[in-house]
Each structure stands twice: as C-alpha cells, then as structure tokens.
Design a protein around this motif. Structure first.
Motif, PDB file in Angstrom:
ATOM      1  N   GLU A   1       0.832  -1.215   0.000  1.00  0.00           N
ATOM      2  CA  GLU A   1       0.000   0.000   0.000  1.00  0.00           C
ATOM      3  C   GLU A   1       0.861   1.258   0.000  1.00  0.00           C
ATOM      4  OE1 GLU A   1      -4.062   1.627   2.108  1.00  0.00           O
ATOM      5  OE2 GLU A   1      -2.776   0.262   3.256  1.00  0.00           O
ATOM      6  N   THR A   2       1.948   1.244   0.752  1.00  0.00           N
ATOM      7  CA  THR A   2       2.852   2.403   0.789  1.00  0.00           C
ATOM      8  C   THR A   2       3.406   2.715  -0.598  1.00  0.00           C
ATOM      9  OG1 THR A   2       3.500   1.997   3.088  1.00  0.00           O
ATOM     10  CG2 THR A   2       5.037   3.250   1.737  1.00  0.00           C
ATOM     11  N   VAL A   3       3.817   1.695  -1.303  1.00  0.00           N
ATOM     12  CA  VAL A   3       4.397   1.901  -2.638  1.00  0.00           C
ATOM     13  C   VAL A   3       3.321   2.344  -3.627  1.00  0.00           C
ATOM     14  CG1 VAL A   3       5.712   0.832  -4.515  1.00  0.00           C
ATOM     15  CG2 VAL A   3       6.205   0.207  -2.148  1.00  0.00           C
ATOM     16  N   MET A   4       2.153   1.754  -3.561  1.00  0.00           N
ATOM     17  CA  MET A   4       1.060   2.165  -4.452  1.00  0.00           C
ATOM     18  C   MET A   4       0.696   3.626  -4.224  1.00  0.00           C
ATOM     19  SD  MET A   4      -1.417  -1.228  -4.403  1.00  0.00           S
ATOM     20  CE  MET A   4      -2.746  -0.410  -5.343  1.00  0.00           C
ATOM     21  N   ASP A   5       0.676   4.050  -2.966  1.00  0.00           N
ATOM     22  CA  ASP A   5       0.332   5.447  -2.650  1.00  0.00           C
ATOM     23  C   ASP A   5       1.354   6.428  -3.217  1.00  0.00           C
ATOM     24  OD1 ASP A   5      -1.956   4.691  -1.299  1.00  0.00           O
ATOM     25  OD2 ASP A   5      -1.074   4.853   0.700  1.00  0.00           O
ATOM     26  N   ALA A   6       2.591   5.971  -3.389  1.00  0.00           N
ATOM     27  CA  ALA A   6       3.653   6.857  -3.881  1.00  0.00           C
ATOM     28  C   ALA A   6       3.731   6.909  -5.406  1.00  0.00           C
ATOM     29  CB  ALA A   6       4.997   6.391  -3.315  1.00  0.00           C
ATOM     30  N   HIS A   7       2.941   6.093  -6.080  1.00  0.00           N
ATOM     31  CA  HIS A   7       3.072   5.979  -7.538  1.00  0.00           C
ATOM     32  C   HIS A   7       2.157   6.930  -8.284  1.00  0.00           C
ATOM     33  CE1 HIS A   7       3.773   4.302 -11.436  1.00  0.00           C
ATOM     34  NE2 HIS A   7       2.537   3.862 -11.572  1.00  0.00           N
ATOM     35  N   GLN A   8       2.712   7.543  -9.317  1.00  0.00           N
ATOM     36  CA  GLN A   8       1.928   8.380 -10.230  1.00  0.00           C
ATOM     37  C   GLN A   8       1.561   7.524 -11.448  1.00  0.00           C
ATOM     38  OE1 GLN A   8       0.958  11.642  -9.675  1.00  0.00           O
ATOM     39  NE2 GLN A   8       1.808  11.295  -7.631  1.00  0.00           N
ATOM     40  N   VAL A   9       0.292   7.201 -11.567  1.00  0.00           N
ATOM     41  CA  VAL A   9      -0.152   6.255 -12.599  1.00  0.00           C
ATOM     42  C   VAL A   9      -0.041   6.872 -13.989  1.00  0.00           C
ATOM     43  CG1 VAL A   9      -2.062   4.793 -13.369  1.00  0.00           C
ATOM     44  CG2 VAL A   9      -1.731   5.248 -10.929  1.00  0.00           C
ATOM     45  N   ALA A  10       0.364   6.025 -14.945  1.00  0.00           N
ATOM     46  CA  ALA A  10       0.426   6.426 -16.351  1.00  0.00           C
ATOM     47  C   ALA A  10      -0.130   5.292 -17.202  1.00  0.00           C
ATOM     48  CB  ALA A  10       1.869   6.724 -16.747  1.00  0.00           C
ATOM     49  N   PRO A  11      -0.604   5.587 -18.411  1.00  0.00           N
ATOM     50  CA  PRO A  11      -1.020   4.508 -19.317  1.00  0.00           C
ATOM     51  C   PRO A  11       0.171   3.638 -19.684  1.00  0.00           C
ATOM     52  CG  PRO A  11      -1.803   6.665 -20.078  1.00  0.00           C
ATOM     53  CD  PRO A  11      -0.810   6.923 -18.997  1.00  0.00           C
ATOM     54  N   VAL A  12      -0.070   2.367 -19.926  1.00  0.00           N
ATOM     55  CA  VAL A  12       0.991   1.456 -20.350  1.00  0.00           C
ATOM     56  C   VAL A  12       1.300   1.715 -21.823  1.00  0.00           C
ATOM     57  CG1 VAL A  12       1.606  -0.958 -20.757  1.00  0.00           C
ATOM     58  CG2 VAL A  12       0.375  -0.313 -18.673  1.00  0.00           C
ATOM     59  N   ASP A  13       2.589   1.939 -22.149  1.00  0.00           N
ATOM     60  CA  ASP A  13       2.911   2.216 -23.552  1.00  0.00           C
ATOM     61  C   ASP A  13       4.066   1.387 -24.100  1.00  0.00           C
ATOM     62  OD1 ASP A  13       5.302   3.485 -22.684  1.00  0.00           O
ATOM     63  OD2 ASP A  13       4.291   5.416 -22.535  1.00  0.00           O
TER      64      ASP A  13
END
Length: 387
Positions: free
Chosen positions: A350-362
């Motif tokens: 959860e800690t790592v997910m909270d720190a991630h800025q989501v982007a589309p897969v390319d």
C-alpha cells in the motif's frame, strides 16, 4: 513418434514446471520436450535434460551458467545463458508450444516476445498479464495463449461453445488459504511455516504466501480481466475450501457452468498442451460420492488487505498493477527471509502504491523501469520499518 507436439518449458524446476514434465512423461507418445530452462537449480536441470534428451537448455541466472554439474549434460547439449538467450531458444522453429512456468514478473518479457513472434504459449505466469496485459492481449490470436492457472483454465473451459458476450459474472474460486476465518490481530503473528501450510494445493513458496494473503486471487482477478475481457466488477472472488470447483461462469439467463475436478495442477497443464483434445488424466479422479459438502464464503477484504489493494489496482489500471506486483514480490521475499511480518506485506504494498503516479501502459521498457522503481521503494519501506 512422428507428429508429436514439441514443447519448451521455461522454469522446469519449479512446481508447475515439474508437474508439466510429469504430463510429458505420461504422454511421451504425444509430447516431445525439446528445450528446458531453470534459473539456478542446475543439478535438477541437468537431470531433466538427460532424461528427456534435449539438445539445448537455458540457465536464466548467468551466474550459474558455468556450474560444474552442467558438464554432465547430454553430449552436444548447448547452454543458453540468461533469460534473453532462453527466450531466443524458444523462438526456434522446432518449438511448437512454450510453457511459461517461471515465477513473478520475470515472465513478462518472455510472454511478450513469444506472443509477438507468433508462438503458442501455455501461460502459468499470471504476472505477465497482471503487469503487461495491455501490451500482450492486443497481439494474441485465437488459440495462441492457453491458460495454465487452474482457475483460468476452468473459466476458459466454461466458455467452450458459449458466447462470452452473454456473461453475467465470473466466479473466481479460492481455498481461502491457511488463515481462513482468522482476524487481523492473529495474522500479525503468523509465521512463515504457518503461511506455507496451504490446505489443498502443492505450490512453490512465493505463490503459497500469495495464497495465504489472498494476493494470489487479486492477481488472478486482474489476469482474468485481460484474458476474458471482463470488467473487474464482473469477476467475483468466492471462498471454496474444498478446491473442487475451480471457477464458474454465470450467464445472462441465470445458468452457471462450473469446472470441477481434482486439486492437481497437472490437469490444467495437460489441457493447455492437449488443447483442443482431452487426454487420459494425469491425476487421481474425484469420487463425488465421498464428498460430504461443497461450501462457499465471501472473502474478508478488511482482514486480507492484499485482495482489496489488487482490486484498487484493477480499477485504476495503467501502470498501477505493475507497481502492485513488484512491491508484493519484494514484500513476500522479505517475509520469507524473516525481515517483515505477515501483515507487513500488504502495508508495504500500500505504501508503494500510494507513492506511484499512474500512467497509461505504452511499452515493455516503461514497465521494466516502473517495476524497478517499485522494487526500490518497497525495499526502502521494509528497511525503514526495521530501524
């Protein structure tokens, strides 16, 4: 022996790999093993290479490509060092089908390259689609990607002769693991030995821990989204302690088609290799007269937080499932090594997910970079907890 299907197995020394080889032994008149790889267990790899008389093997950890035991390989048997070389060997024209039985995100590049090249793949590596489903599935031709996970093989078979567009729900079953009906406070003190005591399946350590946290079912839910083109809300997780119903598809008219059978991974592995045929079973048959009950329960997503985190990643999509998977692999490794508590697994994820800025897969390169970032963040989170 002419006309045998020529099989390559990536990850032949793991749980699914060894059970796949059991199938190949039983059906040696139909299956010809032509390539085998292992990561570091070169003694076992050498023994299998001698048994099946393969002309080439792969050692995906280059540090073990020179192990002395490899001198005992069959005369003329070549060694492909590293994962890329092992994949190249699977791309050879004399390979008809590749079983991807490696554990974790390591299978992503193999699945992507093999599918892109047009090879038929029997997929036992769910992480390939969890992380890279957006890249891989648009490349897949009908019948090219055959699921080996028992649940996805079950769903695949429930769809035979049916219209997928008429699906109401997919019921994705799981045993509930060794901690079924335990509370969060009890899980905090769970030991590695406790977590590895799976009630029905014989699997490797990593997937067994994922089954104990229910992360495995969360990953399988994401995999099913990609394989069967169904939204996450139409894939329901169902606790089924007996592990005799491997999954079900409920159709628009209320009819439910279920796949039942023994809790034995050789059955779905064999079906992927025999498809569209059915061969004599490699496992003991179930005598349904001896089953006293088939029970069902809803999962406790408050206690088993990994299942809720996987659902969140499935809804967000993009690069978030990649982060979920990478952080989980690191956290599970830390738990197995005694550096993290059982409940610390979902806390780190959860800690790592909270720190991630989501982007589309390319691209594959993007996913490899994000996988590395997530592993680094997870390792840092684990280190900070021990200070």
């Amino acid at each position: 022996m002419e006309g045998r299907k020529r099989v390559a197995v990536l990850g032949c020394t793991g749980s699914v790999g060894t059970q796949t080889l059991d199938v190949c032994r039983q059906h040696a008149d139909r299956l010809d093993v032509v390539f085998l790889s292992a990561h570091s267990r070169t003694a076992e790899l050498t023994a299998y290479a001698r048994e099946f008389e393969v002309a080439r093997v792969g050692v995906t950890d280059p540090a073990h490509a020179g192990d002395p035991v490899l001198s005992e390989l069959p005369a003329g048997c070549g060694v492909a060092a590293g994962m890329d070389a092992a994949i190249d060997a699977c791309l050879a024209p004399e390979v008809d089908i590749v079983v991807i039985a490696v554990v974790g995100a390591a299978g992503l590049t193999a699945c992507y390259r093999l599918i892109k090249a047009g090879k038929t793949v029997a997929l036992a590596n769910k992480e390939s689609l969890v992380v890279g489903g957006d890249l891989i599935m648009p490349l897949v031709r009908p019948g090219q990607l055959l699921p080996v996970d028992s649940e996805h093989s079950a769903i695949f078979q429930c769809y035979l002769g049916e219209r997928a567009s008429e699906t109401h729900l997919i019921w994705l079953t799981c045993s509930g693991g060794p901690f079924f009906e335990r509370g969060r406070a009890e899980l905090a003190s769970a030991t590695v030995r406790d977590a590895l005591a799976h009630p029905t399946w014989n699997m490797g350590a990593k997937i067994t821990i994922d089954s104990a946290t229910l992360m495995n079912k969360g990953l399988e839910r994401i995999e099913a989204m990609h394989l069967f083109q169904v939204d996450v809300d139409r894939i329901r997780v169902l606790i089924h302690r007996q592990s005799k119903i491997h999954s079900m598809v409920e159709y628009a008219d209320g009819s439910v088609i279920a796949h039942l059978g023994a809790s034995d991974m050789r059955i779905p592995a064999q079906y992927a290799l025999s498809y569209p045929e059915r061969w004599e079973t490699p496992a003991p048959r179930v005598d349904f007269r001896t089953l006293s009950a088939l029970t069902f329960d809803a999962p406790d997503m408050e206690t088993f937080r990994c299942l809720a985190l996987a659902e969140e990643a499935a809804r967000v999509r993009g690069t978030m499932p990649c982060v979920l998977n990478a952080a989980n692999e690191v956290a599970v490794g830390a738990f197995l090594d005694g550096r993290l508590t059982f409940t610390g697994i979902d806390e780190v994820v959860e800690t790592v997910m909270d720190a991630h800025q989501v982007a589309p897969v390319d691209s594959l390169e993007q996913l490899i970079d994000i996988d590395g970032w997530a592993r680094g963040r997870a390792s840092a989170a684990i280190a900070s907890r021990s200070r």
